[in-house]
Design an enzyme around this catalytic site. Structure first.
Site, PDB file in Angstrom:
ATOM      1  N   ARG A   8      -7.983   7.243   5.888  1.00 17.44           N
ATOM      2  CA  ARG A   8      -7.342   6.823   7.134  1.00 17.44           C
ATOM      3  C   ARG A   8      -8.139   7.422   8.294  1.00 17.44           C
ATOM      4  NH1 ARG A   8      -2.439   5.324   9.145  1.00 17.44           N
ATOM      5  NH2 ARG A   8      -2.792   3.599   7.697  1.00 17.44           N
ATOM      6  N   GLU A  55      -7.552  -2.480   6.211  1.00 21.74           N
ATOM      7  CA  GLU A  55      -6.483  -2.762   7.171  1.00 21.74           C
ATOM      8  C   GLU A  55      -6.823  -2.150   8.523  1.00 21.74           C
ATOM      9  OE1 GLU A  55      -2.484  -1.805   6.033  1.00 21.74           O
ATOM     10  OE2 GLU A  55      -2.720  -2.593   3.995  1.00 21.74           O
ATOM     11  N   LYS A  86      -2.907  -6.942   8.478  1.00 18.12           N
ATOM     12  CA  LYS A  86      -3.700  -7.458   7.357  1.00 18.12           C
ATOM     13  C   LYS A  86      -4.367  -8.790   7.688  1.00 18.12           C
ATOM     14  CE  LYS A  86      -0.763  -5.100   3.971  1.00 18.12           C
ATOM     15  NZ  LYS A  86       0.189  -4.507   4.920  1.00 18.12           N
ATOM     16  N   ARG A 117      -1.816   3.033  -5.767  1.00 17.61           N
ATOM     17  CA  ARG A 117      -1.641   3.147  -4.324  1.00 17.61           C
ATOM     18  C   ARG A 117      -1.891   4.576  -3.852  1.00 17.61           C
ATOM     19  NH1 ARG A 117       4.385   1.176  -4.428  1.00 17.61           N
ATOM     20  NH2 ARG A 117       4.295   2.780  -6.055  1.00 17.61           N
ATOM     21  N   ASN A 143      -4.356  -0.806  11.343  1.00 15.38           N
ATOM     22  CA  ASN A 143      -2.942  -0.526  11.579  1.00 15.38           C
ATOM     23  C   ASN A 143      -2.689  -0.304  13.066  1.00 15.38           C
ATOM     24  OD1 ASN A 143      -1.790  -0.079   8.652  1.00 15.38           O
ATOM     25  ND2 ASN A 143      -3.784   0.931   8.706  1.00 15.38           N
ATOM     26  N   ASP A 168      -7.963   1.724   7.540  1.00 16.19           N
ATOM     27  CA  ASP A 168      -8.061   2.197   6.167  1.00 16.19           C
ATOM     28  C   ASP A 168      -9.398   1.744   5.591  1.00 16.19           C
ATOM     29  OD1 ASP A 168      -5.508   3.178   6.464  1.00 16.19           O
ATOM     30  OD2 ASP A 168      -4.550   1.442   5.543  1.00 16.19           O
ATOM     31  N   LYS A 212      -0.629  -8.102  -2.648  1.00 14.73           N
ATOM     32  CA  LYS A 212       0.272  -7.333  -1.794  1.00 14.73           C
ATOM     33  C   LYS A 212       0.897  -8.230  -0.736  1.00 14.73           C
ATOM     34  CE  LYS A 212      -3.736  -5.510   0.793  1.00 14.73           C
ATOM     35  NZ  LYS A 212      -4.433  -4.270   1.213  1.00 14.73           N
ATOM     36  N   ARG A 230      -6.768   9.949   1.470  1.00 15.46           N
ATOM     37  CA  ARG A 230      -5.519   9.886   0.711  1.00 15.46           C
ATOM     38  C   ARG A 230      -5.863   9.480  -0.717  1.00 15.46           C
ATOM     39  NH1 ARG A 230      -2.780   5.597   4.516  1.00 15.46           N
ATOM     40  NH2 ARG A 230      -4.845   4.728   4.078  1.00 15.46           N
TER      41      ARG A 230
END
Length: 312
Positions: free
Chosen positions: A210, A280, A125, A232, A282, A272, A160, A224
């Site tokens: 994603r 993000e 992040k 979420r 990841n 994301d 978050k 998603r």
């Protein structure tokens, strides 16, 4: 040539194989004739520059409830492996960071994927903040006055944890919500780390995409979609994976960040994207490989091992 591959992961007994990327990578490696070994991060030992782990030989099967067999634990030098997969899930805490220091002792003599130094230096992040024009307005702070001013400017916001994962501890605060001070008190009691405040993206109701990249090149994506009762979209908390394709905007994002991912040795990465904005990057243990294949997309596990075998 058969490779000796150690997977550093949360214990394989506790995974859900239907959506576990580490398991997908293990299945493909085994199908290619490579030898698999399994260990959890707590089994690492460093003595000088030598790093060992109590490893078990691993066999995997795509059978729910009977998906693995482990051999006896044998303390083994990581230098005896050809590849180590760094695949344990966050939280990205000091324990996680310490394992990256240990793994860095043996890399690149033993190829560690993703590069442990780059994993340590690219918190998911924070790394994304280097691409401010590709992401929604975001601040990282513990200063309540700053967060109040941010909400005053942007209305609905998301709060978050900075180093969380799987959607845990994510809150949607609507404009005028009176819980901000209480939430900040809660966060301060749980951690000394700053938190993230981000402009709420209404497009999340249509999904949080994603996108998976190998050596900086996009190879597949899933969307998603959050449950009606939740903000979420993470599949750990009830988000539903649906088939999707990549837009021109998303391909543009990948083209911007791809060269830096490859340069840093971040072989398998998941970004994301919500409504054309990246939230993000990841790099620890990105997921989505099995879902992409399920919906008729690329066999990303095969592409991953093609890339690793080429490096060796």
């Amino acid at each position: 040539m058969a490779l000796k591959i150690a997977i550093q992961m949360d214990h394989i007994a506790n995974i859900s194989i239907a959506g576990d990327t580490s398991f997908a990578l293990a299945l493909e490696a085994q199908a290619r004739g490579h030898e698999l070994y399994h260990y959890t991060p707590d089994r690492l030992t460093m003595s000088g520059t030598d790093v060992t782990a109590a490893m078990e030989k691993l066999e995997v099967r795509d059978v729910e409830g009977d998906h693995f067999t482990l051999g006896d634990k044998v303390r083994t030098s990581l230098r005896d492996m050809d590849v180590v997969l760094l695949r344990q899930d966050p939280p990205f805490d000091m324990n996680y960071i310490t394992t990256t220091h240990m793994l860095e002792m043996v890399h690149p003599d033993t190829l560690v994927v993703n590069n442990p130094r780059s994993v340590r230096n690219a918190p998911e992040k924070i790394f994304v903040m280097e691409y401010g024009d590709l992401m929604p307005e975001t601040i990282v702070t513990l200063d309540l006055d700053e967060i109040r001013a941010f909400r005053e400017k942007h209305g609905d916001i998301i709060l978050k944890p900075l180093y969380g994962n799987g959607g845990a501890g994510v809150f949607h605060l609507r404009e005028g919500d009176r819980n901000l001070t209480s939430l900040m008190e809660m966060f301060s009691q749980l951690t000394r780390e700053p938190i993230i405040a981000q402009r709420y993206l209404k497009d999340v109701r249509a999904g949080d995409k994603r996108i998976l990249l190998i050596d900086g090149k996009p190879v597949g994506a899933i969307n998603r979609v959050p449950a009606e009762s939740d903000t979420r979209s993470n599949m750990h908390v009830g988000g539903q994976a649906v088939e999707t394709t990549m837009t021109e905007r998303e391909l543009e994002i990948c083209a911007r960040i791809g060269p830096e991912l490859e340069k840093r040795g971040l072989t398998l990465v998941g970004i994301d994207v919500i409504g054309g904005l990246m939230t993000e990057i990841n790099v620890t243990s990105p997921t989505g490989v099995r879902e992409v294949k399920k919906f008729g997309g690329a066999d990303i596990a095969a592409l991953f091992w093609d890339a690793i075998e080429a490096k060796l």
